[in-house]
Design a protein around this motif. Structure first.
Motif, short mmCIF file in Angstrom:
data_model
loop_
_atom_site.label_atom_id
_atom_site.label_comp_id
_atom_site.label_asym_id
_atom_site.label_seq_id
_atom_site.Cartn_x
_atom_site.Cartn_y
_atom_site.Cartn_z
N LYS A 1 50.26 5.08 66.40
CA LYS A 1 48.81 5.28 66.33
C LYS A 1 48.30 5.89 67.64
O LYS A 1 48.92 5.73 68.70
N LYS A 2 47.22 6.57 67.55
CA LYS A 2 46.62 7.22 68.72
C LYS A 2 46.37 6.19 69.81
O LYS A 2 45.84 5.10 69.55
N GLY A 3 46.76 6.52 71.02
CA GLY A 3 46.60 5.63 72.15
C GLY A 3 47.79 4.75 72.43
O GLY A 3 47.89 4.13 73.50
N SER A 4 48.76 4.67 71.51
CA SER A 4 49.98 3.90 71.75
C SER A 4 50.86 4.65 72.74
O SER A 4 50.83 5.87 72.82
N TRP A 5 51.70 3.90 73.46
CA TRP A 5 52.48 4.54 74.52
C TRP A 5 53.75 3.77 74.81
O TRP A 5 53.88 2.60 74.46
N SER B 1 52.95 -0.28 74.74
CA SER B 1 51.63 -0.81 74.40
C SER B 1 51.79 -1.98 73.43
O SER B 1 52.82 -2.13 72.77
N LYS B 2 50.77 -2.82 73.34
CA LYS B 2 50.87 -4.03 72.53
C LYS B 2 51.06 -3.74 71.05
O LYS B 2 51.67 -4.53 70.33
N LYS B 3 50.54 -2.64 70.60
CA LYS B 3 50.65 -2.29 69.18
C LYS B 3 51.04 -0.83 69.03
O LYS B 3 50.82 -0.01 69.91
N GLY B 4 51.61 -0.53 67.88
CA GLY B 4 51.83 0.85 67.50
C GLY B 4 53.17 1.46 67.88
O GLY B 4 53.37 2.65 67.70
N VAL B 5 54.09 0.64 68.41
CA VAL B 5 55.38 1.18 68.83
C VAL B 5 56.51 0.38 68.19
O VAL B 5 56.47 -0.85 68.19
N SER B 6 57.50 1.09 67.65
CA SER B 6 58.68 0.43 67.09
C SER B 6 59.91 1.29 67.35
O SER B 6 59.80 2.49 67.61
N VAL B 7 61.09 0.66 67.29
CA VAL B 7 62.35 1.34 67.57
C VAL B 7 63.29 1.13 66.40
O VAL B 7 63.35 0.04 65.83
N ASP B 8 64.03 2.18 66.05
CA ASP B 8 65.02 2.08 64.98
C ASP B 8 66.15 3.05 65.26
O ASP B 8 66.02 3.96 66.10
N PHE B 9 67.28 2.89 64.56
CA PHE B 9 68.39 3.81 64.73
C PHE B 9 68.01 5.20 64.23
O PHE B 9 67.27 5.35 63.24
N LEU B 10 68.55 6.21 64.90
CA LEU B 10 68.41 7.58 64.39
C LEU B 10 69.10 7.71 63.04
O LEU B 10 68.58 8.36 62.13
N ASP B 11 70.28 7.10 62.94
CA ASP B 11 71.06 7.16 61.71
C ASP B 11 71.74 5.81 61.54
O ASP B 11 72.69 5.49 62.27
N LEU C 1 50.68 8.86 72.55
CA LEU C 1 50.22 9.64 71.41
C LEU C 1 48.75 9.94 71.61
O LEU C 1 47.89 9.06 71.45
N ALA C 2 48.46 11.19 71.99
CA ALA C 2 47.08 11.58 72.29
C ALA C 2 46.30 11.95 71.04
O ALA C 2 45.07 11.90 71.03
N ASP C 3 47.01 12.32 69.99
CA ASP C 3 46.33 12.69 68.74
C ASP C 3 47.33 12.58 67.60
O ASP C 3 48.53 12.79 67.78
N GLY C 4 46.84 12.22 66.41
CA GLY C 4 47.70 12.14 65.24
C GLY C 4 48.23 10.74 65.03
O GLY C 4 47.82 9.76 65.68
N ASN C 5 49.19 10.64 64.11
CA ASN C 5 49.81 9.35 63.76
C ASN C 5 51.29 9.54 63.50
O ASN C 5 51.74 10.61 63.05
N ASP C 6 52.03 8.49 63.78
CA ASP C 6 53.44 8.42 63.40
C ASP C 6 54.27 9.61 63.88
O ASP C 6 54.76 10.41 63.09
N VAL C 7 54.43 9.69 65.20
CA VAL C 7 55.34 10.68 65.78
C VAL C 7 56.59 9.94 66.27
O VAL C 7 56.50 8.93 66.98
#
Length: 845
Positions: free
Chosen positions: A355-359, A331-341, A433-439
């Motif tokens: 954020k809710k609605g991000s995919w 999705s255009k907003k709400g998604v980022s990638v980082d190393f696990l460690d 993300l159907a509900d909540g924030n920052d999963v």
């Protein structure tokens, strides 16, 4: 069963499981850096020949490229890659300057059934610059023998070879410009003077890769048109030009990685671009990793520009850990990638859906032929949320299921039922993300998910019991109880003799067998019980070993508990386990504590191989077929026993036995896997107790031999071991376990019996055990059928494993009790399913 899968597993278990993640995404090789990838198709399989970036052991290369050897990798699906190990290294080539760490971009081609591996390196002596050498092998994965001198007439790097349609071969390289020449028929000398490749743009160029398509020659190369490298190309009607510059294949990396280097190859009707990027080393671009993306052509033959992707190519199995952080789209907003460690980049990445609605969307997931029953994800969220899993779109009719992520700080593996999974086929997977924030999401997968790489590569083992939700402390306690019950309990099979010896007895037959002694030694070395191991080996060495005669070096397969021999012949599985257990003992405890374990292992093997050409005793391994004999004599040497086949044991021998036969043992492993295909019934997955070397039944109309009986119970456990350690035959092994489990399940998971004809029909004659003759739902078979669940992608595997978890070792309803065979198979199977049946690497490693 419902409660079994509702448990949430902590990050403690995640570490054990995630190391075996499939690498079908970019970058395609993990655990090491791989740059300058040359891909070639040989015998219908893709082979990858990259250079190998390492951390520099010398000061002058701390901030520069440092490469000491070459590995070769292969795949038949561009998703799962096998590392065949080092094929050439700098200090094993006579003309290369020792410790120069300059083994740069290579190539490999086939001509007339031989494989020629070309590589640049710094020459020994006072001469500066680079030369190009060649190593020759009979197989694309080697072994390769490096020629003693480099190719005369070439000063430069990055060799590439084109074998043209007319059989003529051309070599290209870079160094003071881009150059090419024709190769002689021997592929190791130039047959023409080098020429400068004309028609290329100004600026720094290197890494030529030349291929031919529809009569046109494509000269492709990395080119610095600004500050970092693009991939560019030119075309010609002649292999040595002149060429006409056409344009860019791939733009400069937006992250600023200075180099790119590539190859272009057609495979199964599709064209692919292999290239590198510094994914695992974003702060230092001299450590690169191989990527793949698809490539296509315009109608006029020009190349369409390729946009790099994280997703890469290939189809991912739904029953695997799908790395959605290597997404196809977001999705255009709400998604980022980082190393696990960040301290260990090879652990991979996580995706944060903020954020809710991000995919995120991950394409080409194969759900197979069976609808998925469960979805599992490795997730974490400080505040909690709900992940919605969908197929082929974000509308409600595409919902597969929801994963409720509780609030908390640690990684959790959460399993939930699905209610709308695709019935099969290949689909795009969406995670919203159907509900909540920052999963945060590490991976998503469906049903049971066996590892996709062996422990030889990863050092990781699957703890299926933990994955099913059992407490790790309870798993360890139960394993201790099973071992102590078997070796020291009321119905023990282990007995100590004096101060230094002991034996394992088949109580029902009132004897001591090489089978049981070698199994006892394997259990002891696996569980770090040197005291038991040494006692068993001393008893074996004193009473069972033949010290002279035709059978010298072999062991009498059956003795009385006082050491008197019941039989003088040998059973090959005993020697197979003796050798492997002794190698592991050497690795674990060394050879200077009173027993030289490695010398003892070599003694068995060396004596065996000396029997080639003799009549009364033959090698353990039939040298014509490279398969283990039933017994190493003139009678049993004519056929084999499927349950004696443990291919990964030969890989252990190849690695650590040190007997100079590594190539032979690896061939034995390959032949053994192929044999298991041939001897297994295509519908039931059942194997006979004995068979001919081609897998066919002996056909002797005897009670023992052609049916699935006591010996054959071990085959599922052996397949699980080979999968867990090597994973070299994963597709067939998964299909085998699926067929076997389906057959046993069809007979009733609590009712299937321990003897069948291999086609699944009832046996006409029941084979007795001790003084009892009855069909049973035997604990030994319950155990090994459960062990096979390590390989299964179906939820039935969990049910078979649960049956072993709940099983008790006690008399059957007719009073029959088998402390020995049932007990040992139960112990081994529990070790497998708890991740405690392992390759024992040398302690120094």
């Amino acid at each position: 069963m419902k409660g079994l899968f509702k448990r949430i597993l902590s990050s403690v278990f995640m570490v054990v499981v995630s190391m075996g993640t499939a690498v079908g995404q970019n970058p395609i090789i993990k655990g090491q850096f791989t740059a300058d990838p040359t891909a070639r198709v040989f015998n219908g399989r893709m082979y990858l020949y990259p250079s190998h970036d390492i951390e520099s052991p010398i000061d002058e290369l701390k901030e520069w490229f440092c490469m000491e050897d070459y590995h070769v990798f292969s795949s038949d699906n561009l998703t799962n890659w096998t590392d065949h190990g080092v094929i050439v290294s700098q200090n094993r080539v006579p003309w290369v300057k020792p410790d120069s760490y300059a083994m740069w971009a290579p190539d490999c081609v086939e001509k007339d059934g031989r494989y020629y591996f070309y590589f640049p390196a710094a020459p020994a002596g006072e001469e500066r610059g680079f030369k190009v050498g060649v190593a020759v092998g009979d197989k694309p994965e080697g072994p390769f023998m490096a020629m003693p001198r480099p190719i005369e007439g070439i000063m430069g790097i990055d060799p590439c070879v084109l074998v043209d349609d007319d059989g003529k071969s051309y070599i290209y390289w870079s160094g003071m410009g881009m150059k090419g020449a024709q190769l002689a028929d021997n592929m190791m000398q130039l047959s023409s003077e080098p020429v400068m490749i004309e028609g290329l743009p100004e600026g720094f160029k290197e890494g030529p890769f030349v291929f031919k398509r529809e009569g046109k020659y494509y000269f492709t190369f990395p080119w610095v048109r600004k500050k970092t490298e693009t991939l560019a190309y030119a075309m010609s009607d002649s292999p040595l030009g002149p060429f006409e510059f056409k344009g860019i294949i791939m733009d400069e990396s937006p992250s600023g990685c200075w180099t790119n280097h590539h190859s272009i190859v057609e495979y199964d009707g599709e064209w692919y671009l292999f290239y590198h990027h510094n994914d695992y080393s974003p702060d230092f671009d001299k450590r690169r990793s191989t990527r793949i993306d698809t490539l296509s052509f315009n109608p006029d033959g020009t190349i369409r520009k390729v946009t790099p992707t994280l997703r890469g190519v290939g189809v991912s199995d739904a029953r695997s850990r799908i790395q959605v952080d290597r997404y196809s789209d977001v999705s255009k907003k709400g998604v980022s990638v980082d190393f696990l460690d960040k301290s260990n980049p090879f652990d991979g990445w996580k995706v944060r859906i903020g954020k809710k609605g991000s995919w995120v969307r991950y394409n080409s997931v194969d759900f197979g032929e069976r609808p998925a029953q469960r979805v599992m994800a490795n997730v974490r969220s400080a505040k909690g949320g709900v992940l919605r899993i969908l197929a082929d779109g974000l509308s409600t009719e595409n919902v597969i299921g929801d994963i409720k992520v509780p609030a908390g700080g640690g990684w959790m593996e959460i399993s939930e039922s699905v209610n709308g999974a695709p019935s099969g086929g290949i689909h795009d997977l969406y995670v919203e993300l159907a509900d909540g924030n920052d999963v945060e999401v590490d991976w998503i997968g469906f049903d049971a998910m066996p590892l996709t790489e062996g422990a030889f590569q990863t050092g990781a083992y699957r703890n299926l019991f933990a994955e099913m939700g059992y407490d790790p402390k309870e798993i360890d306690r139960r394993l201790d109880d099973i071992f102590n019950e078997l070796f020291f309990g009321k119905n023990r099979i282990y007995f100590e003799v004096g101060d230094s010896m002991g034996y394992v007895s088949d109580l029902k037959n009132k004897d001591v067998r090489t089978e049981g002694m070698s199994y006892g030694m394997m259990a002891a070395v696996q569980l770090d019980r040197k005291d038991i191991f040494d006692r068993l080996w001393r008893w074996t060495r004193r009473y069972m070993r033949h010290d002279d005669g035709d059978n010298k070096g072999y062991f009498a397969w059956s003795c009385k508990p006082d050491g008197t021999r019941n039989a003088h012949g040998s059973a090959s599985d005993g020697e197979l386990y003796f050798v492997t257990a002794l190698v592991f003992a050497s690795n674990r405890w060394g050879n200077d504590t009173g027993i030289d374990y490695l010398a003892a292992a070599r003694d068995i093997v060396d004596n065996s191989m000396l029997k080639a050409g003799k009549d009364n005793a033959v090698p353990l391994i039939n040298l014509e077929h490279k398969l283990i004999t039933f017994t190493p004599d003139r009678w049993g040497g004519r056929f084999t026993d499927p349950s004696y086949h443990v291919p990964a044991f030969y890989e252990v021998w190849a690695e650590w036995l040190g007997d100079g036969r590594s190539k032979f043992w690896k061939e034995c492993a390959d032949k053994s896997r192929r044999y298991l295909h041939d001897c297994t019934h295509p519908s039931t997955g059942l194997t006979p107790d004995y068979s001919n070397y081609d897998g066919s039944l002996l056909g002797r109309n005897m009670p023992i031999g052609d049916a699935f009986r006591f010996d054959s119970w071990r085959v599922p456990m052996n397949v699980a071991l080979d999968y867990s350690w090597s994973c070299a035959d994963r597709d067939w092994q998964r299909g085998y376990v699926e067929r076997l489990h389906d057959f046993l399940y069809s007979k009733g998971i609590d009712e299937y019996v321990d003897q069948y004809n291999v086609d699944g029909t009832d046996v006409k004659e029941i084979l007795g055990a001790g003084e009892y003759k009855k069909l049973r739902h035997s604990l030994g078979l319950v155990s090994t059928a459960a062990a096979a669940s390590l390989v299964s992608t179906d939820m039935k595997g969990y049910e078979f494993a649960q049956k072993l978890w709940n099983a008790r070792h006690e008399p059957y309803d007719d009073g029959y009790f088998d402390a020995y065979y049932d007990g040992l198979l139960r112990l081994f199977s529990f070790m497998h399913l708890s991740g405690n049946y392992r390759i024992i690497f040398p302690e120094s490693n």
